[in-house]
Design a protein around this motif. Structure first.
Motif, mmCIF file in Angstrom:
data_model
loop_
_atom_site.group_PDB
_atom_site.id
_atom_site.type_symbol
_atom_site.label_atom_id
_atom_site.label_comp_id
_atom_site.label_asym_id
_atom_site.label_seq_id
_atom_site.Cartn_x
_atom_site.Cartn_y
_atom_site.Cartn_z
ATOM 1 N N ASN A 51 0.831 -1.207 0.000
ATOM 2 C CA ASN A 51 0.000 0.000 0.000
ATOM 3 C C ASN A 51 0.868 1.260 0.000
ATOM 4 N N GLU A 52 1.929 1.233 0.801
ATOM 5 C CA GLU A 52 2.850 2.376 0.834
ATOM 6 C C GLU A 52 3.493 2.608 -0.520
ATOM 7 N N TRP A 89 -3.523 -1.700 -2.593
ATOM 8 C CA TRP A 89 -2.794 -2.240 -3.746
ATOM 9 C C TRP A 89 -3.604 -3.292 -4.492
ATOM 10 N N LYS A 90 -4.504 -3.973 -3.770
ATOM 11 C CA LYS A 90 -5.264 -5.074 -4.377
ATOM 12 C C LYS A 90 -6.107 -4.629 -5.565
ATOM 13 N N GLN A 91 -6.401 -3.339 -5.621
ATOM 14 C CA GLN A 91 -7.165 -2.912 -6.788
ATOM 15 C C GLN A 91 -6.256 -2.561 -7.971
ATOM 16 N N TRP A 92 -4.953 -2.795 -7.802
ATOM 17 C CA TRP A 92 -3.997 -2.503 -8.877
ATOM 18 C C TRP A 92 -3.249 -3.763 -9.314
ATOM 19 N N GLN A 93 -3.920 -4.880 -9.344
ATOM 20 C CA GLN A 93 -3.193 -6.123 -9.609
ATOM 21 C C GLN A 93 -2.692 -6.250 -11.043
#
Ligand code: GDP
Length: 194
Positions: free
Chosen positions: A145-146, A157-161
């Motif tokens: 996330n950072e 971050w999970k929405q940017w796989q």
């Protein structure tokens, strides 16, 4: 033939990843910055070539001017072949990337990883960040996330796989990268159809 390019600071595990992707042996842990030429190899499982661009960043025994020359080479190569480049893979070290980015962020300094990420997008090369050495990272979600935040991607971050691919190249755990690259490949084929 479509091309995937790998960029990243030295010591992030680019050679290790290249070995995983291509099945070739690479000189891992060798003296960085020596190869200035792009090297082309077949991506074993796919129908495209992988280009290993020189590592960038601090290298002992390599002066500032030479480092800048390497960076210019990388930028020129990507600009020249942007139309043919299917995906740009920015390899980072998951354990240290955020700290290095923060250390190099300032009024007149842009950290290399951030600069490269935005550069690839500016030249319309779909970008995947291969976040390597995840075996060494404890708070995985937090760190990822950072990293998103530093790259200007809104967490989680999970929405940017399609963009953030956590891997452990050393152990052959690179499926998230394969999937992310494949997603872009299909997107591109679809664009060609319409
Ligand atoms: P390069 O300079 O980017 O080509 O990096 P190398 O592939 O030579 O790797 C640099 C160091 O990181 C070596 O000691 C590798 O064994 C180590 N390394 C590479 N991938 C991983 C990984 O997934 N996990 C861990 N813990 N170490 C890794």
């Amino acid at each position: 033939e479509a091309e995937v390019v790998l960029v990243g600071r030295s010591n992030v595990g680019k050679s290790t990843l290249m070995r995983e992707i291509t099945g070739h042996k690479f000189d891992t842990g060798g003296k960085p910055g020596v190869t200035r030429q792009p090297n082309h190899y077949d991506w074993a499982a796919e129908d495209f070539v992988v280009t290993d661009l020189p590592g960038f960043g601090f290298m002992s025994g390599v002066d500032e001017e030479y480092r800048e020359a390497i960076k210019t080479d990388i930028v020129q190569y990507v600009e020249e072949y942007a139309d043919n480049i299917l995906v740009g893979v920015l390899v980072v070290d998951g354990k240290s990337a955020v700290d290095i980015i923060d250390r190099h962020s300032g009024p007149d300094e842009i950290p290399y990883d951030v600069e490269m990420f935005h550069f690839l997008r500016d030249v319309d090369v779909p970008t995947v960040v291969a976040v390597n050495k995840m075996d060494k990272v404890d708070e995985k979600d937090e760190r990822l996330n950072e990293l998103c935040d530093r790259l200007g991607l809104y967490p989680p971050w999970k929405q940017w796989q399609e963009t953030i691919a956590p891997i452990t190249a050393k152990n052959g755990q690179i499926s998230s990268l394969n999937e992310a690259v494949r997603t872009h490949l299909h997107e591109q084929n679809r664009d060609d159809l319409f």
